[in-house]
Design a protein around this motif. Sequence first.
Motif: not given
Length: 308
Positions: A10-18, A121-141
Amino acid sequence: MSLSELDGSGKRVLMFGGKGGVGKTTCSATAALHYASLGRKTLIISSDLTPSLSDIFEMEIGPKEKAVQGVENLDALEIGPDEVMKRWKKKFGPEIYEAASSMINMEYDEVIEYVAMAPGIQEEFMLDYVLERVKDGSYDLIVWDTAPAGDTLRLLELPYKFMEHLRTAPKVYMRVRDALKLKKVPFLELIESWKDLAEEVTSFMRDPTNTEFVLVTIPEGLGVYQAKRLVKEFQRFGLDIRYILVNNVIQNPDSDFNRQRMEMQCPYIQMLRDEYGDDREIIKVPLFPYEIKGVQRLRELEQVLFPG
Ligand SMILES: Nc1ncnc2c1ncn2[C@@H]1O[C@H](COP(=O)(O)OP(=O)(O)OP(=O)(O)O)[C@@H](O)[C@H]1O
Ligand SMILES: [Mg+2]
């Protein structure tokens, strides 16, 4: 050993990095396809400077969520720094200007440009955007194909830097308020609300019930050393990387050339096992004889990352 154990989590965000070019976008796309096929409403985001989701899914994907052709439950989004800044200005511009203009006499654009220069500011906005999408229920993941290593770290460091930066701000504005004998300084309230936002984002990202970070690397010196640095850096932020994908592994070599490459890779795979094998999942991903492009190819990689 596979990513399948995340299926029921039930994770909501999967990040891939490297590191650059190790297969982050390929693996992110595969994971997104997998979870969409399991029926979870999924969004894959690429925030890379040179996003390649369009190439992988063989369709035009842009800065607006778009349904991926031929895959149910999957939307994709490529959002570069310019677009992020544009949206940031649109979302926060008016309130910043309103707050600032009560204290200083500046043109709208001047104020916004100035504040937009704050670190992260940019990164903050991206994080904010991701969180918003998760919270507003638009996406499960949300599957997030992050920019190459250095930037991902910057992203994580950001809320700390941001808060550090803001910590000193109230004092400055207090002084301005006193000097100008103003009763109320809306800017202070704005800063307080940003602080709350940064804190919320940080704790969401650090909470393992919400977010999983998957590290992608290759079995070569540069890949392994970089991976070690990343694991350490993440620990510094209280984040534990539990999954390490070792991509481009040569199995069943059919030529001298490939045999030599396999021999080169073996000690590096062993190094990763020695270092992380006990408490982390190390998943070997074979080097395919073809490029991984299009849904059908991604399905083949899905068999490796999510077997069974
Ligand atoms: N296991 C694999 N076998 C064969 N080809 C692969 C494999 N993994 C990735 N590739 C190919 O390697 C190339 C780079 O992969 P990808 O774009 O996913 O890397 P990346 O880490 O996202 O790169 P960047 O840092 O530039 O964003 C692509 O052409 C992809 O098809
Ligand atoms: Mg990429």
